[in-house]
Scaffold this motif. Sequence first.
Motif, PDB file in Angstrom:
ATOM      1  N   LEU A   1       0.834  -1.207   0.000  1.00  0.00           N
ATOM      2  CA  LEU A   1       0.000   0.000   0.000  1.00  0.00           C
ATOM      3  C   LEU A   1       0.865   1.252   0.000  1.00  0.00           C
ATOM      4  CD1 LEU A   1      -2.845  -0.987   2.471  1.00  0.00           C
ATOM      5  CD2 LEU A   1      -3.102  -0.450   0.038  1.00  0.00           C
TER       6      LEU A   1
ATOM      7  N   GLU B   1       0.599   4.038  -2.903  1.00  0.00           N
ATOM      8  CA  GLU B   1       0.256   5.426  -2.579  1.00  0.00           C
ATOM      9  C   GLU B   1       1.416   6.372  -2.821  1.00  0.00           C
ATOM     10  OE1 GLU B   1      -1.604   5.311   1.302  1.00  0.00           O
ATOM     11  OE2 GLU B   1      -3.531   4.995   0.313  1.00  0.00           O
ATOM     12  N   THR B   2       2.640   5.925  -2.577  1.00  0.00           N
ATOM     13  CA  THR B   2       3.797   6.769  -2.849  1.00  0.00           C
ATOM     14  C   THR B   2       3.905   7.040  -4.349  1.00  0.00           C
ATOM     15  OG1 THR B   2       4.954   5.954  -0.895  1.00  0.00           O
ATOM     16  CG2 THR B   2       6.304   6.992  -2.578  1.00  0.00           C
TER      17      THR B   2
ATOM     18  N   LEU C   1       6.342   9.510   3.165  1.00  0.00           N
ATOM     19  CA  LEU C   1       5.539  10.494   2.432  1.00  0.00           C
ATOM     20  C   LEU C   1       5.983  11.912   2.747  1.00  0.00           C
ATOM     21  CD1 LEU C   1       1.816   9.286   2.636  1.00  0.00           C
ATOM     22  CD2 LEU C   1       3.242   9.489   0.607  1.00  0.00           C
TER      23      LEU C   1
ATOM     24  N   ASP D   1      -7.393  12.012   4.771  1.00  0.00           N
ATOM     25  CA  ASP D   1      -7.948  10.796   5.377  1.00  0.00           C
ATOM     26  C   ASP D   1      -9.425  10.980   5.721  1.00  0.00           C
ATOM     27  OD1 ASP D   1      -5.680   9.235   5.176  1.00  0.00           O
ATOM     28  OD2 ASP D   1      -4.958   9.729   7.185  1.00  0.00           O
TER      29      ASP D   1
ATOM     30  N   PRO E   1      -9.389   7.572  -5.901  1.00  0.00           N
ATOM     31  CA  PRO E   1      -9.536   6.412  -5.012  1.00  0.00           C
ATOM     32  C   PRO E   1     -10.925   6.256  -4.395  1.00  0.00           C
ATOM     33  CG  PRO E   1      -7.578   7.664  -4.462  1.00  0.00           C
ATOM     34  CD  PRO E   1      -8.366   8.470  -5.425  1.00  0.00           C
TER      35      PRO E   1
ATOM     36  N   VAL F   1      -8.177   0.146  -2.490  1.00  0.00           N
ATOM     37  CA  VAL F   1      -6.886   0.525  -1.914  1.00  0.00           C
ATOM     38  C   VAL F   1      -7.097   1.373  -0.662  1.00  0.00           C
ATOM     39  CG1 VAL F   1      -4.775   1.874  -2.303  1.00  0.00           C
ATOM     40  CG2 VAL F   1      -5.626   0.340  -4.087  1.00  0.00           C
ATOM     41  N   VAL F   2      -7.985   2.355  -0.751  1.00  0.00           N
ATOM     42  CA  VAL F   2      -8.234   3.234   0.397  1.00  0.00           C
ATOM     43  C   VAL F   2      -8.905   2.459   1.529  1.00  0.00           C
ATOM     44  CG1 VAL F   2      -9.377   5.334   1.200  1.00  0.00           C
ATOM     45  CG2 VAL F   2      -8.366   5.261  -1.074  1.00  0.00           C
TER      46      VAL F   2
ATOM     47  N   ALA G   1       1.434   7.227  -6.410  1.00  0.00           N
ATOM     48  CA  ALA G   1       0.397   8.218  -6.724  1.00  0.00           C
ATOM     49  C   ALA G   1       0.857   9.618  -6.324  1.00  0.00           C
ATOM     50  CB  ALA G   1      -0.901   7.862  -6.012  1.00  0.00           C
ATOM     51  N   TRP G   2       1.458   9.729  -5.145  1.00  0.00           N
ATOM     52  CA  TRP G   2       1.963  11.040  -4.699  1.00  0.00           C
ATOM     53  C   TRP G   2       3.115  11.505  -5.597  1.00  0.00           C
ATOM     54  CZ3 TRP G   2       0.119  14.422  -1.117  1.00  0.00           C
ATOM     55  CH2 TRP G   2      -0.898  13.971  -0.289  1.00  0.00           C
TER      56      TRP G   2
ATOM     57  N   ARG H   1      -6.311   0.393   3.253  1.00  0.00           N
ATOM     58  CA  ARG H   1      -5.467   1.223   4.118  1.00  0.00           C
ATOM     59  C   ARG H   1      -6.184   1.566   5.411  1.00  0.00           C
ATOM     60  NH1 ARG H   1      -4.738   6.708   4.643  1.00  0.00           N
ATOM     61  NH2 ARG H   1      -5.750   7.196   2.678  1.00  0.00           N
TER      62      ARG H   1
END
Length: 185
Positions: free
Chosen positions: A58, A62-63, A127, A155, A92, A99-100, A65-66, A103
């Motif tokens: 995950l 997510e990294t 992050l 979040d 998401p 994925v979310v 995506a960032w 998490r």
Amino acid sequence: MTERRQQLLDAAIRVLGTRGLRQLTHRAVDAEAGLPEGSTSNQFRTRGALVAGVFGRLVEVETAAWDRLAGQLPPGDVDAFVAVLGGLIRQPTTEGRAVVLARHALFIEAAVHPELRREIGAGRERLAEWGVPLVAGLGSADPPAHFRMLLSLIDGLFSNQLAYPEDDFDPEAAIAALLRGLLPR
């Protein structure tokens, strides 16, 4: 990461994000991945190892995506930051919702498992390594604190939209409001 390991972890994320933590079993992951029974347990001997692997995957997803977000941003452009981050949040909550949800399930699990809590802390630090400079580039007087506030807002937006989807979901308005309060005018 081997292709098989990634395939298993992506299947585990789908299981976790669509069926919940209780349904995350080696057998369920094997079935979701379309692999022979025992494939997951060959890679992840214990459930704890599987959960840790899922969390690591995950963080990778997510990294990435960032990283894409950072590549789309002109330095110091608050409006572009709001638009791109809003899109990152919107995706998401639709096609990437597993994925979310996965998490969030792991975040809840971390409340009672200190080892997972440490991994989440390490993921957030990773992050922050590139997110804090982005926020600094927007003119923040306290980039580390403001980045943490931004993550908390994200979040919350994820949680609310996934639990009770709104047709007029507008993450950009919330992000812009937070940034107006944090950044110098």
